[in-house]
Design an enzyme around this catalytic site. Structure first.
Site, short mmCIF file in Angstrom:
data_model
loop_
_atom_site.label_atom_id
_atom_site.label_comp_id
_atom_site.label_asym_id
_atom_site.label_seq_id
_atom_site.Cartn_x
_atom_site.Cartn_y
_atom_site.Cartn_z
N GLY A 1 -10.75 -49.06 -66.30
CA GLY A 1 -10.82 -50.29 -67.32
C GLY A 1 -12.31 -50.29 -68.23
O GLY A 1 -13.17 -50.06 -67.33
N GLY B 1 -4.75 -56.83 -66.47
CA GLY B 1 -5.77 -55.78 -66.76
C GLY B 1 -5.34 -54.41 -66.10
O GLY B 1 -5.12 -53.40 -66.57
N HIS B 2 -5.10 -54.58 -64.55
CA HIS B 2 -4.55 -53.42 -63.70
C HIS B 2 -3.17 -52.99 -64.55
O HIS B 2 -3.01 -51.74 -64.60
CB HIS B 2 -4.23 -53.90 -62.57
CG HIS B 2 -5.53 -54.37 -61.85
ND1 HIS B 2 -5.55 -55.87 -61.34
CD2 HIS B 2 -6.50 -53.99 -61.28
CE1 HIS B 2 -6.83 -56.07 -60.66
NE2 HIS B 2 -7.40 -54.91 -60.76
N GLN C 1 -18.53 -50.62 -51.22
CA GLN C 1 -19.26 -50.79 -52.45
C GLN C 1 -19.59 -52.33 -52.65
O GLN C 1 -20.02 -53.02 -53.64
CB GLN C 1 -18.25 -50.49 -53.62
CG GLN C 1 -17.13 -51.29 -53.83
CD GLN C 1 -15.88 -50.96 -54.63
OE1 GLN C 1 -15.62 -49.75 -54.46
NE2 GLN C 1 -15.86 -51.59 -55.74
N MET D 1 -8.62 -52.61 -56.18
CA MET D 1 -8.76 -53.26 -55.12
C MET D 1 -7.82 -54.41 -54.99
O MET D 1 -7.99 -55.28 -54.13
CB MET D 1 -10.10 -53.94 -55.28
CG MET D 1 -11.30 -52.99 -55.37
SD MET D 1 -12.95 -53.41 -54.57
CE MET D 1 -13.14 -54.90 -55.83
N ILE E 1 -8.59 -56.38 -71.05
CA ILE E 1 -7.46 -57.36 -71.39
C ILE E 1 -8.02 -58.87 -71.08
O ILE E 1 -8.71 -59.00 -70.10
CB ILE E 1 -6.20 -56.88 -70.44
CG1 ILE E 1 -5.57 -55.57 -70.54
CG2 ILE E 1 -5.13 -58.21 -70.76
CD1 ILE E 1 -5.13 -55.27 -71.87
N SER F 1 -9.79 -60.34 -61.13
CA SER F 1 -9.19 -60.83 -59.68
C SER F 1 -10.22 -61.93 -59.33
O SER F 1 -9.77 -62.64 -58.64
CB SER F 1 -9.37 -59.65 -58.51
OG SER F 1 -8.51 -58.48 -59.03
N LEU G 1 -3.43 -57.75 -58.23
CA LEU G 1 -3.20 -57.16 -59.63
C LEU G 1 -3.08 -58.26 -60.69
O LEU G 1 -2.39 -59.21 -60.33
CB LEU G 1 -2.27 -56.20 -59.48
CG LEU G 1 -2.25 -55.05 -58.54
CD1 LEU G 1 -1.00 -54.06 -58.49
CD2 LEU G 1 -3.59 -54.36 -58.85
N LYS H 1 -9.95 -60.86 -68.12
CA LYS H 1 -9.17 -60.92 -66.70
C LYS H 1 -9.88 -60.32 -65.60
O LYS H 1 -10.45 -59.18 -65.85
CB LYS H 1 -7.75 -60.29 -66.99
CG LYS H 1 -6.75 -61.09 -68.06
CD LYS H 1 -5.50 -60.98 -67.80
CE LYS H 1 -4.76 -61.76 -68.91
NZ LYS H 1 -3.46 -62.64 -68.37
#
Ligand code: AMP
Length: 284
Positions: free
Chosen positions: A147, A36-37, A61, A30, A176, A186, A33, A184
């Site tokens: 993830g 993690g991404h 969602q 989404m 991560i 967003s 970034l 981590k």
């Protein structure tokens, strides 16, 4: 790196990749970034000829009172990070491109989605499954990367791919974390400095719970209470859930006798709902 906004353009690009026999990795996100991404993208980069990243804040969602409008968005910033990470294609559609007038099809399941995050987010996984399905049909990836931070999502997607005989391999990637243990996310950008200072308590509490189980505690209720008490001890006022479930069925377990997943969701302040989890193999 190409930044494409329409399904048609992506299908054309992917068609040319397929004609060359290239292996495709997809990382659905989404946006906004973070490392993690980027760990998913790195994994995709190492194992595929072409890497596509989707950046789409999927309205389907989000519940009506959730953070769809305030979710952080910055395509320019994300594009720079993707370029540096060797991404070949960003697919960044507008909602109307994914859900044009008349859209009325969904992908859903009966199991796996009722507990954990599904309890307080009843339409969330239907939205996730539907959009991931669409992304798989548009990009036709050989491999797709998700993830373990969103561990229920990963289980749902794996089940969907199995149940519906989809031709894509789902690759799970480890969580991560920040140096202080906070996973981590967003959504960490919603935290005030005070909330950010409190947030590592989530992972500290989960680690303490994990230690209890490793040392032999088998009563889920005791572990859940210990984790909750630690989180509440710093002044956090609202825990959505702390649960211990069977790692395959995601059904709650009273006694920890086989492999488990321990997961939690905690509200930090008014706007941030943060999740964390760990899995443990239990040897009989
Ligand atoms: P999102 O943009 O939050 O929908 O996340 C896109 C993908 O990145 C999902 O598969 C997430 O599980 C994964 N992801 C997000 N945060 C992390 C993290 N801290 N560690 C590993 N994967 C993550």
């Amino acid at each position: 790196m190409k930044i494409l906004k329409t399904v048609k353009e992506v299908k054309e690009e992917v068609k040319s990749w397929k004609e060359q026999g290239l292996q495709i990795g997809l990382v659905p996100t989404m946006g906004w970034l973070h490392e993690g991404h980027l760990s998913l993208i790195k994994n995709a980069r190492e194992n595929n000829d072409r890497v596509a990243v989707s950046i789409f804040v999927n309205p389907m969602q989000f519940g009506p009172d959730e953070d769809f409008d305030s979710y952080p968005r910055d395509l320019e910033r994300d594009a720079k990070l993707c370029e540096e990470a060797g991404v070949d294609l960003i697919f960044a559609p507008q909602p109307e491109e994914m859900y044009p007038n008349g859209f009325c099809s969904y992908v859903d399941m009966n199991g796996l989605t009722g507990g954990l995050c599904g309890k307080s987010r009843p339409i969330h996984f239907r939205g996730v499954q539907t959009v991931v399905n669409k992304l798989f049909n548009i990009v036709t990836p050989d491999n797709a990367y998700f993830g373990e931070k969103d561990t229920q999502q990963l289980a749902v997607i794996k089940r969907m791919v199995l149940d519906l005989n989809m031709n894509v391999k789902i690759c799970g990637c480890p969580i991560i974390r920040e140096e202080d243990g906070l996973a981590k996310s967003s959504r960490n950008s919603y935290l005030s400095p005070e909330e950010r200072a409190l947030a590592p308590i989530i992972n500290k509490a989960m680690t303490a719970g994990k230690e209890m189980i490793i040392k032999g505690e088998r009563d889920s209720a005791k572990v859940i209470k210990a984790i909750s008490d630690i989180i509440l001890s710093v002044g956090v006022t609202k825990i959505d859930y702390v649960s211990i479930v069977d790692s395959l069925t995601l059904e709650p377990v009273e006694k920890i006798e086989s492999d488990i997943l321990c997961a939690c969701a905690v509200y930090m302040g008014t706007s941030a709902r943060l999740i964390d989890n760990f899995s443990l193999e239990i040897k009989g």
